[in-house]
Design an enzyme around this catalytic site. Sequence first.
Site, PDB file in Angstrom:
ATOM      1  N   GLY A   1       0.827  -1.172   0.202  1.00 10.92           N
ATOM      2  CA  GLY A   1       0.070  -0.145   0.075  1.00 10.92           C
ATOM      3  C   GLY A   1       0.723   1.350  -0.042  1.00 10.92           C
TER       4      GLY A   1
ATOM      5  CG  HIS B   1     -23.620  -9.625 -32.316  1.00 15.19           C
ATOM      6  ND1 HIS B   1     -23.502 -10.297 -31.287  1.00 15.19           N
ATOM      7  CD2 HIS B   1     -23.707 -10.437 -33.559  1.00 15.19           C
ATOM      8  CE1 HIS B   1     -23.093 -11.712 -31.761  1.00 15.19           C
ATOM      9  NE2 HIS B   1     -23.141 -11.586 -33.158  1.00 15.19           N
TER      10      HIS B   1
END
Length: 431
Positions: free
Chosen positions: A247, A418
């Site tokens: 972190g 599509h």
Amino acid sequence: MRLLIIGGGPGGYETAVEAAKRGIEVTLITEGPLGGTCLNEGCIPTKTFCHYAELIEQNLKAGLDCKPSFAVARERKQSVIEQLRGGIDILLKNVQVVRGRAQFKDSKTVACDGLEYTADKIIIATGSVSASLPIPGADSCLTSKEVLELTEIPESLCVIGGGVIGLEFASIFRSFGSEVTVLEFCPNILPRFDVDLAKRLKQSLSKRGINIEVQAQVTAINGGTVTYVKKDKEFTVQADKVLMAVGRRPNTDGLKLEAAGIDYTRKGITVNDRFETSVPGIYAVGDVIGGIMLAHAATFQGRHALNAICGETDSTCFDLIPAAVFTMPEVAMVGLTEEQCKEQQLEFRCLKSFYRANGKAVSMDETDGYCKLIVSESRSILGAHLMGAHASDLIHEVATAMNLGGTVEQLQSVIHAHPTLSEVLQAALHN
Ligand SMILES: Cc1cc2nc3c(=O)[nH]c(=O)nc-3n(C[C@H](O)[C@H](O)[C@H](O)COP(=O)(O)OP(=O)(O)OC[C@H]3O[C@@H](n4cnc5c(N)ncnc54)[C@H](O)[C@@H]3O)c2cc1C
């Protein structure tokens, strides 16, 4: 109005550019190179390496015997940084840029290299630095900045920390051929993400040969030997290089915030919903305020603070900050996780779909992926969690819908081309 901004990362320089556009007299003081962590040692260099790692994986899948070398990827990384830095220089043409470390003298004055700068308003955007573990040998580990400077691929790499940064490096180095072990203290990788998503990513990364140990508490590092404890038993991992990726912590070092009377804690500078600090007229944005440490969060916080300074409002929803992890496969999320919904005792249901049922994903040989939409009783979307190719791009469709308060039915009626990966979202909405 005179505005002083401290820090040249996305929180600082993007706000400076926008303020200058609005006719404000802006001075930007920055110690590190323009672009901050994001451009020089974070988002951009890692994503350049991710791109090459992806090429390697795609070539492998296609049976092509062609592997880009690490040296080529490194060179490209450097040229990308330089190109983008040049762009920032141009953007900042109407901003006075001062190089050096800023330090508060009082609530209106900042000193840098022996000179003093005063302003009507100040924005602090000094970012964050890598955190470490208080254990023997921690100093010998590489930080995320140092690992980007490696000139050769290590045969083996041990990554301490299974968060976003650790996993991105694990994924990159695995593609380039390293034996990679990830040690994560929490029960799951990506601790702040949806558990279901994190578990699926762990499975996918494991299939790629990355060894991931969760609930592993690293206790010592001695050269290339990393010792950890799991379920009361001690284990060791041997690695050529060890990366500490536990972190980051807000960077308030040396700013002398006390001199201006600005409140802060270990977690960062304290701000209100306008990103104003405890001292009226002084704002803080980006990693230095802690919380969600992402480049786009810094940018939008800077814009919000600037609007507040200019007496304007905006409708940015800071509860809806998308997050993406550029592993292979990618992961992305926005909104609430299933665990947060349960904690908040919300009534919800999950709508799921899978990449393996999507024509474009099958054509691309990218069938490892899924989509989970968390939907409220009133059919609005509470959260979206995606894993798979281009998840980091797809997430924005849901983020947009959530920002506009769209319902499942409204989204279902939006025609999608599509074959596209975006049909994965449509499939989930219809399930
Ligand atoms: C390896 C890695 C990968 C990452 N990948 C991503 C990603 O893919 N996507 C994402 O959104 N985020 C990513 N991040 C996080 C992202 O880089 C940060 O959230 C972002 O840079 C924060 O911006 P900032 O403006 O707050 O601070 P920074 O970008 O850290 O900039 C702060 C600047 O302030 C300067 N400074 C500090 N103190 C002073 C001072 N006293 N006086 C003058 N100047 C000072 C510093 O030199 C620095 O240039 C990554 C981070 C790392 C480390």
